[in-house]
Enzyme design. Sequence first.
Site, short mmCIF file in Angstrom:
data_model
loop_
_atom_site.label_atom_id
_atom_site.label_comp_id
_atom_site.label_asym_id
_atom_site.label_seq_id
_atom_site.Cartn_x
_atom_site.Cartn_y
_atom_site.Cartn_z
N LYS B 96 0.88 -1.17 0.00
CA LYS B 96 0.00 0.00 0.00
C LYS B 96 0.92 1.21 0.00
CE LYS B 96 -2.93 2.74 2.85
NZ LYS B 96 -3.56 2.92 4.16
N GLY B 157 -7.97 9.11 9.34
CA GLY B 157 -8.33 9.23 10.75
C GLY B 157 -9.35 10.31 11.06
N ALA B 184 -9.30 5.46 3.86
CA ALA B 184 -9.11 6.65 4.70
C ALA B 184 -10.35 7.50 4.83
CB ALA B 184 -7.97 7.52 4.19
N GLY B 185 -10.60 7.90 6.07
CA GLY B 185 -11.61 8.91 6.37
C GLY B 185 -12.99 8.37 6.70
N ASN B 206 -9.57 1.65 9.46
CA ASN B 206 -8.73 1.39 10.64
C ASN B 206 -9.25 2.12 11.86
OD1 ASN B 206 -6.76 0.88 12.55
ND2 ASN B 206 -5.06 1.31 11.23
N THR B 207 -9.05 3.45 11.89
CA THR B 207 -9.36 4.22 13.10
C THR B 207 -10.82 4.04 13.55
OG1 THR B 207 -7.70 5.81 12.43
CG2 THR B 207 -9.27 6.53 14.10
#
Lengths: 65, 257
Positions: B96, B157, B184-185, B206-207
């Site tokens: 990635k 994040g 992301a996001g 993830n987050t």
Amino acid sequence: MRILVNGDWRETAGRELAATLEELGYGDRIVSTAVNGEFVAAEARARTALAEGDRIEVLAPMQGG
Amino acid sequence: MLEVYGTQLASRLLLGTARYSSPAVLTEAIRAARAEVVTVSLRREAAGERAGQGFWSIIRGLGVRVLPNTAGCHTVKEAVTTAHMAREVFDTPWVKLEVIGEDDTLQPDVFGLTEAARILCAEGFEVFPYTTEDLVVAERLLAAGCRVLMPWGSPIGSGRGLNNLFGLTALRAHFPGVPLIVDAGIGVPSHAAQAMELGFDAVLINTAVAQATDPVAMAGAFAQAVEAGRAARLAGPIEARDFAEPSTPVIGQAFLA
């Protein structure tokens, strides 16, 4: 010989990268290495000579996003 | 099934492994998400520490496929070197690819990204570039040899969801045959469902999972959202309209005024 290992100055016996990793306690670790910003493959460590002031990066698997 | 670089994936939810409260919570979250691919990274480890070794042993025990990232790299050289180091440790051609251009938004440096992608693809890497929704950049990444694109939803994040719906919709429409993974996001499962409804092939979270009050329950919620969004896409959503349209038939309605 003084070399920079992961940002810290370390005094080593001045041998090749493979022996230096053993000396520093990384002997049995799954790590990847770079010297002065250049990747050094595991099989090349035994023949990679180090010089005073070299910057060594020793990286291990870590959590990532 | 989603196919990326010749690998068939039943799960369209990719999970990051960072920011969990414990290895046990991470393990349970991966299971609850039914993730087949997890992202991992490389970091400095002092000789006296064993955190990285323990982490890697847990991941290997789960039987999932790993997607190493180049997080934190700001230059082409850093990203390319990190990719080489990751390939050796994780024993995979997948990477990635992140080349960060701006620290407040962690926005990709798309110029460095395309250059790093060109180098790595030529060396046999299978590159998953973390990019924006920019169509021209997407073209360049495909020309560089990428066979998958990972456009951002919003900054890493941030939990803001899909910031540029028009841009993401245009990206999907321009590259109908390219696997597109929103990375992301994404903050809540409805964002993930929305990405899937728009026709994206998968999402990487993830987050939003790791920092939830109950990460394992949230991982399960995301898994359901991704499946629901995908099913909705395949079912053919209706077009939005500006005005109401009665759903109950008008013909035959009694005149009671």
